[in-house]
Scaffold this active site. Structure first.
Site: not given
Ligand code: URA
Length: 209
Positions: A104, A200, A203
């Protein structure tokens, strides 16, 4: 929600609650995501066509049924999609894999491709795109655009969590693509995180925060 299948199996919902919990360790998160993938895979493949085959059991001949047509393709969107891949392959070990690398762009949140490697005959196969989170929908749309450019016609999308905004974007660009998810959450925040979400996913899978 049209075109969205919520997988409300108790095991899926139970595992989702542990995935959401911020106290869940990287190791447990990864293991649970894999289990979740297997359960979601079971649902997304529920209506695959079967063909009759003749087999011989140790005691008799019989007509039985096997999956018809070409092996399907799992298409993880890198990197978080990889967290779902092994669990899916556990259930469908002969599936092919197409890796789709998209990131992104931080300012515009638009998806930019950096890697694409797919089976040469992917156009003739059912492709199941996998990514734990359907947030803005931009990445999912870009991945599906790319698959359609290569001639793929039959596409499904599997995620663990979706935001209503992502569902709308994906369904408006690709109304032919059905979505399987464990839940559709409330909304996105200003940073395009799903609320309440699970943080995330990349992560949390790889322990990079
Ligand atoms: N990507 C993620 O890993 N978490 C989110 O909340 C949105 C996009």
């Amino acid at each position: 929600m049209q075109g969205v299948r919520i997988v409300d199996h108790p095991l899926v919902q139970h595992k989702l609650s542990i995935l959401r919990d911020k106290e869940t360790s990287t190791r447990t998160f990864r293991a649970l995501l894999r289990e979740m993938a297997t359960l979601l895979c079971y649902e997304v493949t529920r209506d695959l066509p079967l063909e009759e085959v003749e087999i011989e059991t140790p005691v008799a001949r019989m007509k039985s049924r096997k999956l018809a047509g070409k092996k399907l393709v799992f298409a993880p969107i890198l990197r978080a999609g990889m967290g779902l891949l092994e669990g899916m392959l556990e259930l469908v070990p002969s599936a092919r894999v197409a890796h789709i690398g998209l990131y992104r762009e931080p300012k515009t949140l638009k998806a930019v491709e950096y890697y694409f490697k797919a089976p040469s005959d992917i156009a003739e196969r059912l492709v199941i795109v996998i990514d734990p989170m359907l947030a803005t929908g931009h990445t999912a749309v870009a991945a599906i655009d790319r698959l359609k450019e290569t001639g793929v016609k039959d596409i499904r999308f599997v995620c663990v969590l979706a935001a209503p905004e992502g569902v709308d974007v994906l369904r408006s660009h690709h109304p032919d693509v059905q979505i399987w998810t464990a839940a559709v959450d409330e909304r996105l925040d200003a940073h395009a995180y799903i609320i309440p979400g699970l943080g995330d996913a990349g992560d949390r899978i790889y322990g990079t925060k």
